[in-house]
Design an enzyme around this catalytic site. Structure first.
Site, PDB file in Angstrom:
ATOM      1  CE  LYS A   1      -1.412  12.478  -2.369  1.00 49.90           C
ATOM      2  NZ  LYS A   1      -2.177  11.639  -3.395  1.00 49.90           N
TER       3      LYS A   1
ATOM      4  CE  LYS B   1       0.795  13.355  -7.462  1.00 56.34           C
ATOM      5  NZ  LYS B   1       2.090  13.843  -8.334  1.00 56.34           N
TER       6      LYS B   1
ATOM      7  CD  GLU C   1       0.639   9.554  -9.187  1.00 56.32           C
ATOM      8  OE1 GLU C   1       0.956  10.665  -8.984  1.00 56.32           O
ATOM      9  OE2 GLU C   1       1.335   8.401  -9.167  1.00 56.32           O
TER      10      GLU C   1
ATOM     11  N   GLY D   1       6.962   9.961  -7.559  1.00 58.40           N
ATOM     12  CA  GLY D   1       8.233   9.224  -7.227  1.00 58.40           C
ATOM     13  C   GLY D   1       8.171   9.035  -5.611  1.00 58.40           C
ATOM     14  N   GLY D   2       7.147   9.265  -4.711  1.00 62.29           N
ATOM     15  CA  GLY D   2       7.214   9.345  -3.284  1.00 62.29           C
ATOM     16  C   GLY D   2       7.729  10.731  -2.665  1.00 62.29           C
TER      17      GLY D   2
ATOM     18  NE  ARG E   1       6.167   7.194 -15.394  1.00 61.62           N
ATOM     19  CZ  ARG E   1       6.265   6.151 -14.349  1.00 61.62           C
ATOM     20  NH1 ARG E   1       6.123   4.994 -14.989  1.00 61.62           N
ATOM     21  NH2 ARG E   1       6.106   6.312 -13.441  1.00 61.62           N
TER      22      ARG E   1
ATOM     23  CG  HIS F   1      -0.937   1.781  -5.344  1.00 62.88           C
ATOM     24  ND1 HIS F   1       0.265   2.644  -5.588  1.00 62.88           N
ATOM     25  CD2 HIS F   1      -1.238   2.028  -6.708  1.00 62.88           C
ATOM     26  CE1 HIS F   1       0.335   3.195  -6.440  1.00 62.88           C
ATOM     27  NE2 HIS F   1      -0.669   3.165  -7.049  1.00 62.88           N
TER      28      HIS F   1
ATOM     29  CE1 TYR G   1      -1.443   8.622   3.742  1.00 66.07           C
ATOM     30  CE2 TYR G   1      -1.875   7.862   5.952  1.00 66.07           C
ATOM     31  CZ  TYR G   1      -1.094   7.680   4.583  1.00 66.07           C
ATOM     32  OH  TYR G   1      -0.313   6.647   4.954  1.00 66.07           O
TER      33      TYR G   1
END
Length: 498
Positions: free
Chosen positions: A159, A117, A289, A165-166, A293, A209, A203
C-alpha cells in the site's frame, strides 16, 4: 459562531452544506466555474463568487491558492471542503489557517498524521486497536519487500503510505509477484500522491468493510455515532451503504466503536471523522485507516441518529462544545443509501455522458434524496458521475430494503444510463438480504449486475404516463431542483416518532 462560509465543493454536497449553514444563520458562498456556469448548487447559496480566470492548469477545486484568495477577497470567515478534492489535504488546511480562514475540519497536523497510513498505524498501535500483521514503517527496497512478505505469509498487500481512493495498492499471492508489484505500487504512489513510500501488511481475503462515525470537539470530548456497513463496493469504491451493519451484535459493536473512540482520543482528533475497519469471517476486526472529512454516506448515520453531522462540524469549527454526549446517541431503525450514478453498469460502470432529459423523484416520509442535478443538467467528463443519493429509513432492515426497492421503482431518469438497475439487483439478491456478504459480493454473488423487471416495457410506459400526468408518487415539477420540502434532520425527527 461562524458568520460566513465558502463551500469549496460542488454538486449535492455543496447543496447539503448550504442548507444546514443557512439554517444556522451563516451566510453561504458557492464557487461558479466555467465548466458548470448554471449548476444547481449555485442557486442554493446566498452569494455566488466566480473562480478567477488565471490560466492555471490546476482544476478549480484543487487550486489552494485561488480558493483561499476567494475567501480573503470576499471577507469570508470559514471554508468547508466537503468530501473529495482538498478535504483531506493538510496544505489546504494550513493555507486557510495562515490566511485567517477557519477550516471546517481537523487541524493540518492531524490531517497529515492520519493521512499517512504509516503514522496512522502507529497511533492505532498506541491505542491498542487491532491491526493486521505487517510493517509499521516504509519498505525502501523490493528485496526488503520480499523478505517481509515471506515473514508475514501470503497473501500480502502493498500500500501507498499516503494513498486513497483504491489507488496505490497491489495484492501479492506469491513471492514472484512481490518485486514487480512493489515497483508498480511505488511508481503509482509517486505519480498520484507525490510520495513513493509504501508498506506491506497481511491481506485479508474477502472481509467486510465496517466504518465507525466519530465526532470530537476541541475540548477532548469524543463520541461515536454507530457504524456503517460499506462492503458493497467495486474496486474499493462504495456503491450501497447501510447503518447499522447486519454483521454486528451489541457486544461486537461496543468493541469496534470503542476502538474507534480510543484512536481518535490518542490522535487528539477534532471535528467529524470516520475510522475504517476490516472484519473477517470470525468477527475479528482490524484497523484500516481514518478519513478526516465528512463521508458521502453520512446520511445513513443521520437517518438512524437524528443528528445533523454538518451542523456538528460547524459548531465544532466555531469553537463550541459537543451538544450531545455518548448517552444521548440512540440508534433508531435501519437506513440504506443507494448511490445513483450516471454509469453504464454493463460496460464496467463506465461514465454515461449526456443531458438529463427527464427526472422524477419518489417522495414519502421515509426517504431522503440528496441531489445536485435537474432536467437539463449536463453530465460531463469534468466531474464525478453522481446524480443523486437515495437514502431510506425503516424500523427494520427488511422494511428498509422494501422501501428502497419501492423508491427505486419510482425513480425516473432519462438521457443517461444509471446505476438504478444495479441497485435493484443488489437489493433483490438473497445473499444481500440475509446480510451475509463481504467485499467480494459483486464478483461472487451476483449472476447479473442489473435487475430486469417483469413486463419492463409496460412498466416504463406506465411510468411515462405518470410523469406527464404528475402522478402523486412523484414530487415537484421536473424543471425544478428535486429536493425534500423539509430539511433532512427535521425529516428524521418525524421518522423517529413514526
Amino acid at each position: 459562531m461562524i458568520k460566513s462560509l465558502l463551500i469549496a465543493n460542488r454538486g449535492e454536497i455543496a447543496i447539503r452544506i448550504a442548507r444546514t449553514a443557512k439554517r444556522m444563520g451563516i451566510k453561504t458562498y458557492a464557487i461558479r466555474t466555467k465548466k458548470e456556469p448554471n449548476a444547481v448548487y449555485l442557486q442554493k447559496v446566498d452569494k455566488v463568487v466566480d473562480f478567477p480566470d488565471t490560466g492555471s492548469q490546476v482544476p478549480e477545486f484543487l487550486d489552494i491558492k485561488n480558493l483561499v484568495k476567494l475567501a480573503v477577497d470576499n471577507n469570508i470567515e470559514a471554508m468547508h471542503p466537503g468530501y473529495g478534492y482538498l478535504s483531506e489535504n493538510p496544505d489546504f488546511a494550513a493555507a486557510c489557517r495562515e490566511a485567517g480562514i477557519v477550516f471546517v475540519g481537523p487541524s493540518p497536523e492531524i490531517i497529515h498524521a492520519l493521512g499517512d497510513k504509516i503514522v496512522a498505524k502507529e497511533i492505532a498501535k498506541r491505542s491498542n486497536v487491532p491491526m493486521l500483521g505487517g510493517t509499521l514503517g516504509g519498505i525502501p527496497t523490493a528485496e526488503e519487500a520480499i523478505a517481509e512478505a515471506n515473514r508475514i505469509g501470503y497473501p500480502v498487500i502493498i500500500k501507498a503510505a499516503t494513498g486513497g481512493g483504491g489507488r496505490g495498492m497491489r495484492i501479492c499471492r506469491k513471492e514472484e509477484e512481490v518485486s514487480i508489484n512493489y515497483e508498480l505500487c511505488t511508481q503509482e504512489a509517486r505519480t498520484a500522491f507525490n510520495d513513493p513510500t509504501v508498506f506491506i501488511e497481511k491481506y485479508l481475503e474477502n472481509p467486510k468493510h465496517i466504518e465507525v462515525q466519530i465526532v470530537a470537539d476541541k475540548y477532548g470530548n469524543v463520541i461515536h455515532l454507530g457504524e456503517r456497513e460499506c462492503s458493497i463496493q467495486r474496486k474499493h469504491q462504495k456503491l450501497i451503504e447501510e447503518a447499522p451493519s447486519p454483521a454486528l451484535d451489541e457486544a461486537l459493536r461496543e468493541k469496534i466503536t470503542g476502538a474507534a473512540v480510543r484512536l481518535a482520543q490518542e490522535a487528539k482528533y477534532e471535528s467529524l471523522g470516520t475510522v475504517e475497519f476490516l472484519l473477517d469471517a470470525n468477527h475479528n476486526f482490524y484497523f484500516m485507516e481514518m478519513n478526516t472529512r465528512i463521508q458521502v454516506e453520512h446520511p445513513v448515520t443521520e437517518m438512524i441518529t437524528g443528528l445533523n453531522l454538518v451542523e456538528l462540524q460547524l459548531l465544532i469549527a466555531s469553537g463550541e462544545k459537543l451538544p450531545v454526549s455518548q448517552s444521548d446517541v440512540k440508534l433508531n431503525g435501519w437506513a440504506i443509501e443507494c448511490r445513483i450514478n450516471a454509469e453504464d453498469v454493463q460496460a464496467g460502470f463506465t461514465p454515461s455522458i449526456g443531458m438529463i432529459k427527464n427526472l422524477r423523484l419518489p417522495s414519502n416520509n421515509c426517504i431522503r434524496i440528496d441531489s445536485g442535478v435537474r432536467v437539463g443538467t449536463e453530465i460531463t467528463p469534468f466531474f464525478d458521475s453522481m446524480i443523486a443519493k437515495l437514502i431510506v429509513h425503516g424500523q427494520t432492515r427488511e422494511e428498509a430494503i422494501k422501501i428502497a426497492l419501492h423508491s427505486l421503482g419510482h425513480f425516473v431518469v432519462t438521457g443517461v444510463k444509471t446505476t438504478i438497475p444495479f441497485d435493484k439487483a443488489v437489493l433483490h439478491n438473497e445473499v444481500y438480504r440475509k446480510g451475509d456478504f463481504n467485499t467480494s459480493f459483486i464478483e461472487t454473488c451476483m449472476d447479473s449486475l442489473v435487475w430486469h423487471e417483469e413486463h419492463e416495457e409496460l412498466i416504463a410506459a406506465l411510468l411515462a404516463v405518470s410523469y406527464y400526468n404528475h402522478d402523486s408518487d412523484f414530487s415537484g415539477d421536473s424543471s425544478e431542483q428535486p429536493e425534500p420540502n423539509v430539511d433532512p434532520w427535521v425529516l428524521q425527527k418525524r421518522i423517529r416518532h413514526l
